[in-house]
Design a protein around this motif. Structure first.
Motif, PDB file in Angstrom:
ATOM      1  N   HIS A 143      -7.102 -14.819 -11.436  1.00 31.61           N
ATOM      2  CA  HIS A 143      -5.834 -15.439 -10.946  1.00 31.61           C
ATOM      3  C   HIS A 143      -5.000 -14.430 -11.731  1.00 31.61           C
ATOM      4  CE1 HIS A 143      -2.110 -17.403 -10.512  1.00 31.61           C
ATOM      5  NE2 HIS A 143      -2.068 -17.658 -11.534  1.00 31.61           N
ATOM      6  N   TRP A 144      -3.695 -13.990 -11.338  1.00 32.64           N
ATOM      7  CA  TRP A 144      -2.893 -12.949 -11.865  1.00 32.64           C
ATOM      8  C   TRP A 144      -1.805 -13.885 -12.362  1.00 32.64           C
ATOM      9  CZ3 TRP A 144      -6.230  -9.151 -12.790  1.00 32.64           C
ATOM     10  CH2 TRP A 144      -7.141  -9.096 -12.088  1.00 32.64           C
ATOM     11  N   HIS A 145      -1.464 -14.588 -13.686  1.00 36.13           N
ATOM     12  CA  HIS A 145      -0.752 -15.642 -14.022  1.00 36.13           C
ATOM     13  C   HIS A 145       0.732 -14.934 -13.925  1.00 36.13           C
ATOM     14  CE1 HIS A 145       0.172 -19.376 -16.640  1.00 36.13           C
ATOM     15  NE2 HIS A 145       1.159 -18.409 -16.775  1.00 36.13           N
ATOM     16  N   GLY A 146       1.538 -15.251 -13.138  1.00 38.02           N
ATOM     17  CA  GLY A 146       3.064 -15.160 -13.154  1.00 38.02           C
ATOM     18  C   GLY A 146       3.145 -13.947 -12.159  1.00 38.02           C
ATOM     19  N   LEU A 147       2.388 -13.294 -11.843  1.00 34.47           N
ATOM     20  CA  LEU A 147       2.836 -11.949 -10.897  1.00 34.47           C
ATOM     21  C   LEU A 147       3.128 -12.392  -9.565  1.00 34.47           C
ATOM     22  CD1 LEU A 147       0.028  -9.597 -12.192  1.00 34.47           C
ATOM     23  CD2 LEU A 147       2.419  -9.212 -12.316  1.00 34.47           C
ATOM     24  N   ILE A 148       4.164 -11.835  -8.898  1.00 33.92           N
ATOM     25  CA  ILE A 148       4.674 -12.095  -7.559  1.00 33.92           C
ATOM     26  C   ILE A 148       3.631 -11.219  -6.724  1.00 33.92           C
ATOM     27  CG2 ILE A 148       6.663 -11.918  -5.921  1.00 33.92           C
ATOM     28  CD1 ILE A 148       8.267 -12.273  -8.207  1.00 33.92           C
ATOM     29  N   LEU A 149       2.748 -11.883  -5.668  1.00 27.09           N
ATOM     30  CA  LEU A 149       1.915 -11.109  -4.986  1.00 27.09           C
ATOM     31  C   LEU A 149       1.743 -11.721  -3.694  1.00 27.09           C
ATOM     32  CD1 LEU A 149      -0.131 -13.315  -6.131  1.00 27.09           C
ATOM     33  CD2 LEU A 149      -1.121 -11.377  -7.902  1.00 27.09           C
ATOM     34  N   PRO A 150       0.848 -11.145  -2.781  1.00 25.99           N
ATOM     35  CA  PRO A 150       0.593 -11.815  -1.717  1.00 25.99           C
ATOM     36  C   PRO A 150      -0.319 -13.055  -1.869  1.00 25.99           C
ATOM     37  CG  PRO A 150       0.257  -9.439  -1.318  1.00 25.99           C
ATOM     38  CD  PRO A 150       0.548  -9.860  -2.707  1.00 25.99           C
ATOM     39  N   ASN A 151      -0.161 -14.124  -1.064  1.00 25.70           N
ATOM     40  CA  ASN A 151      -0.837 -15.299  -1.615  1.00 25.70           C
ATOM     41  C   ASN A 151      -2.526 -15.134  -1.554  1.00 25.70           C
ATOM     42  OD1 ASN A 151      -2.085 -18.159   0.167  1.00 25.70           O
ATOM     43  ND2 ASN A 151      -0.715 -18.295  -1.604  1.00 25.70           N
ATOM     44  N   GLY A 152      -3.077 -14.262  -0.685  1.00 29.45           N
ATOM     45  CA  GLY A 152      -4.460 -13.927  -0.395  1.00 29.45           C
ATOM     46  C   GLY A 152      -4.892 -13.101  -1.709  1.00 29.45           C
ATOM     47  N   MET A 153      -4.103 -12.706  -2.772  1.00 28.94           N
ATOM     48  CA  MET A 153      -4.317 -12.125  -3.995  1.00 28.94           C
ATOM     49  C   MET A 153      -4.342 -12.792  -5.131  1.00 28.94           C
ATOM     50  SD  MET A 153      -5.423  -9.151  -3.059  1.00 28.94           S
ATOM     51  CE  MET A 153      -5.621  -8.351  -1.520  1.00 28.94           C
ATOM     52  N   ASP A 154      -3.956 -14.209  -4.892  1.00 25.47           N
ATOM     53  CA  ASP A 154      -3.716 -15.129  -6.222  1.00 25.47           C
ATOM     54  C   ASP A 154      -4.894 -15.552  -6.775  1.00 25.47           C
ATOM     55  OD1 ASP A 154      -1.530 -16.146  -7.513  1.00 25.47           O
ATOM     56  OD2 ASP A 154      -1.824 -18.125  -6.477  1.00 25.47           O
ATOM     57  N   GLY A 155      -5.969 -15.356  -6.276  1.00 22.88           N
ATOM     58  CA  GLY A 155      -7.272 -15.544  -7.066  1.00 22.88           C
ATOM     59  C   GLY A 155      -7.617 -17.142  -7.131  1.00 22.88           C
ATOM     60  N   VAL A 156      -7.030 -18.009  -6.397  1.00 27.71           N
ATOM     61  CA  VAL A 156      -7.614 -19.406  -6.690  1.00 27.71           C
ATOM     62  C   VAL A 156      -8.795 -19.625  -5.567  1.00 27.71           C
ATOM     63  CG1 VAL A 156      -6.916 -21.742  -6.418  1.00 27.71           C
ATOM     64  CG2 VAL A 156      -5.085 -19.917  -7.051  1.00 27.71           C
ATOM     65  N   GLY A 157     -10.107 -19.966  -6.504  1.00 27.00           N
ATOM     66  CA  GLY A 157     -11.221 -20.070  -5.701  1.00 27.00           C
ATOM     67  C   GLY A 157     -11.063 -21.220  -4.748  1.00 27.00           C
ATOM     68  N   GLY A 158     -11.501 -21.102  -3.493  1.00 23.37           N
ATOM     69  CA  GLY A 158     -11.561 -22.109  -2.437  1.00 23.37           C
ATOM     70  C   GLY A 158     -10.136 -22.013  -1.952  1.00 23.37           C
ATOM     71  N   LEU A 159      -9.272 -21.831  -2.399  1.00 18.22           N
ATOM     72  CA  LEU A 159      -7.738 -21.878  -1.629  1.00 18.22           C
ATOM     73  C   LEU A 159      -7.649 -20.759  -0.920  1.00 18.22           C
ATOM     74  CD1 LEU A 159      -5.238 -23.466  -0.962  1.00 18.22           C
ATOM     75  CD2 LEU A 159      -4.447 -22.903  -3.301  1.00 18.22           C
ATOM     76  N   THR A 160      -7.401 -19.504  -1.817  1.00 21.33           N
ATOM     77  CA  THR A 160      -6.836 -18.166  -1.405  1.00 21.33           C
ATOM     78  C   THR A 160      -8.045 -17.366  -1.325  1.00 21.33           C
ATOM     79  OG1 THR A 160      -6.257 -17.440  -3.533  1.00 21.33           O
ATOM     80  CG2 THR A 160      -4.675 -18.560  -2.401  1.00 21.33           C
TER      81      THR A 160
END
Ligand SMILES: [Cu+2]
Length: 444
Positions: free
Chosen positions: A142-159
Motif C-alpha cells: 500500500h502506498w500510504h498517502g499517495l493519490i492514485l487510482p483505486n486499483g493501485m492502492d494495494g489493499v489485499g482482497g479489496l483492490t
C-alpha cells in the motif's frame, strides 16, 4: 493471531531458502548522492558469493533534479527509466537486520533491508513499482498517502488479489502530489509490520526551488518485541514491544544528522509502530512543514520543540541550524529510549535490600544475588560497563557513551550535530562537539 513454534520452524526454513535468492546488501553497493559515503552496517548478510537482485544492479540514467533525502542507516532505491516511466524493483523477503552492535534480528523487509529502501521520485513522474514476493506468505504493498487510482492502492482482497509467494505484481501510477509518504503491506498487516515490512516514499516538488532545504533526512519509527535471548520478533504482540527504533536501529547504532551552521534542515519521520511518539529536539525550535497529507501552508505553521507523531502518521519538520553543538533528538516517552532490559525490572527505588541479599544467599548458597536499583537505575549502566553478562542477542537497558560519560539512552535517540566548520560538501560525522571555553555546566 498466534504463532506457535512449528510456524517458526517453517519460517526458519523459508529464511534459509530465501538466503540463496535474496540480494546481498552492503552499504557500498547502494551508495547514492545522499549517502554519507562511509561504510555502513546495514545488515550482516555479507556473503559475496550471493547473487545481487536486479534492483541492486540498476542505476539511474539521468541526473537528479532534486537534493536526495538521507535515509538514516539506510539507502535510496535506484530506478531505471523505461520509455519515460521510472521503474523500481521491490523484493519483499526475510532479511537480517543488525539493530545495534551486539544484536541481530530476523526481520522481513524489502531488497535485503528492514526498513526497505527509500523510494524517491518527483511530482509528475510516472512510476512503475514491480513487487516480487519472496516472503513465506502472501503480501501486497500500500502506498500510504499517495493519490492514485483505486486499483493501485494495494489493499489485499479489496483492490487486488494478494501477491502469493513467488508471484510478481506491477503497480503503475502518476505522482500527482509532492511530500512525504510511506509504503507497507496491506495483507496480514499486523504480522508483516511487526516483522519490519515498511519503507518511505519521498516525492520531491516539480519546481526544484519550492520547499528547498540544504539537508533533508528521513526515517521510520518502528517497534519490535524481541525477547532477550531470541532472534525473531513476536508478531502477535499488541502492546508489549521492547525495542524502540529509528529505521530499525537503536542508539548508539543510529546515524547522527550532521549539518552546517546556517543550513535549512528538514527531518521527515513516519510512524508505523502501534503507539504515538512525541519526538523532541534540543537546541532549536522547529515548524512542521509537511505531513503525509501534504505541505502545511506557511501561515498555518507554529513553533514547537516536540511533535507527537500518531500511529500511521508522517510529520516533517524544518529549522535553520543556528546553534552549534551536539543536540539530542529523541522520543520523549522515556521507556522508548530504553533497551529491552527495562521491562521486567522490579521497582527497587528506596527499597532496603541488604537483608534480602543475606536471605537469598541462605536459600541459594551458589547463587550470587546483587541488590540493584535502590538509588535509581543509572547503576545498571555501570554494570553493563563492567561487563555484566546479558542474555544472548540483546542490549543493555541504557546504552551509548558520550564525551562526559554514559548517555543513559538507548532506543529512539540520536544526535543532530551542528558545526560551523563542516567542510564544504562534507557531511561526515564530525565527532563530539568541542565546547568553547567557559560554556560547559561546571561543578561548584
Ligand atoms: Cu516513542
Amino acid at each position: 493471531m498466534r504463532h506457535d513454534r512449528r510456524d517458526f520452524l517453517g519460517l526458519g526454513a523459508a529464511l534459509i531458502a530465501s538466503a540463496a535468492l535474496s540480494p546481498n546488501l552492503k552499504a557500498s553497493e547502494h551508495d547514492h548522492a545522499g549517502h554519507e559515503g562511509k561504510k555502513r552496517q546495514l545488515t550482516l548478510v555479507n556473503d559475496p558469493k550471493r547473487v545481487l537482485s536486479p534492483a541492486t544492479l540498476i542505476t539511474p540514467k539521468e541526473g537528479k533534479s532534486y537534493n536526495p533525502v538521507v535515509t538514516l542507516n539506510g539507502w535510496n532505491l535506484p530506478y531505471e527509466m523505461k520509455e519515460g516511466v521510472k521503474e523500481f524493483h521491490i523484493i519483499a523477503e526475510p532479511v537480517v537486520r543488525e539493530f545495534a552492535p551486539g544484536m541481530v534480528v530476523n526481520c522481513w523487509g524489502y531488497n535485503g533491508t528492514s526498513p526497505g529502501p527509500t523510494i524517491e521520485a518527483v511530482e509528475g513522474d510516472r512510476v512503475r513499482l514491480i513487487v516480487s514476493n519472496k516472503l513465506p506468505e502472501h503480501t501486497t504493498i500500500h502506498w500510504h498517502g499517495l493519490i492514485l487510482p483505486n486499483g493501485m492502492d494495494g489493499v489485499g482482497g479489496l483492490t487486488q488479489r494478494a501477491i502469493a509467494p513467488g508471484e510478481t505484481y506491477v503497480y503503475e501510477f502518476t505522482l500527482r502530489q509532492s511530500g512525504t509518504f510511506m509504503y507497507h503491506p496491506h495483507a496480514d498487516e499486523m504480522v508483516q509490520m511487526a516483522m519490519g515490512c515498511m519503507g518511505m516514499f519521498i516525492v520531491h516538488p516539480k519546481k526544484p526551488q519550492s520547499h528547498k532545504v540544504d539537508r533533508d533526512f528521513c526515517f521510520l519509527l518502528a517497534s519490535y518485541d524481541v525477547a532477550p535471548g531470541t532472534y525473531t520478533p513476536n508478531p502477535s504482540t499488541m502492546t508489549e514491544f521492547n525495542i524502540w527504533s529509528f529505521n530499525s536501529r537503536v542508539f548508539p547504532g543510529i546515524d547522527s544528522m550532521n549539518v552546517r551552521v546556517g543550513d535549512r534542515v528538514r527531518i521527515r519521520v513516519g510512524n508505523l509502530t502501534m503507539t504515538n511518539h512525541p519526538i523532541h529536539m534540543h537546541g532549536h525550535p522547529f515548524e512542521v512543514t509537511c505531513t503525509d497529507g501534504g505541505w502545511v501552508p506557511k501561515n498555518a505553521r507554529w513553533p514547537e520543540v516536540t511533535i507527537d507523531i500518531g500511529v500511521g502518521q508522517v510529520r516533517a519538520f524544518e529549522f535553520v541550524a543556528t546553534e552549534e553543538g551536539d543536540w539530542s533528538l529523541h522520543c520523549h516517552k522515556s521507556h522508548h529510549t530504553m533497551g529491552p532490559m527495562g521491562h521486567s525490572v522490579p521497582n527497587m527505588i528506596g527499597v532496603k535490600q541488604d537483608d534480602l541479599t543475606e536471605k537469598i544467599s541462605d536459600l541459594m548458597p551458589n547463587y550470587m544475588y546483587m541488590p540493584m536499583g535502590k538509588n535509581g537505575m543509572a547503576e545498571m549502566q555501570d554494570m553493563a560497563e563492567m561487563g555484566m553478562k546479558l542474555p544472548e542477542n540483546t542490549l543493555p537497558m541504557m546504552t551509548g557513551k558520550g564525551p562526559f560519560g554514559p548517555i543513559e539512552m538507548g532506543g529512539m535517540f540520536t544526535l543532530v550535530k551542528v558545526r560551523k566548520n563542516q567542510p564544504k560538501d562534507d557531511y561526515s560525522d564530525p565527532g563530539w562537539y568541542s565546547h568553547p571555553k567557559g560554556s560547559i555546566a561546571r561543578k561548584l
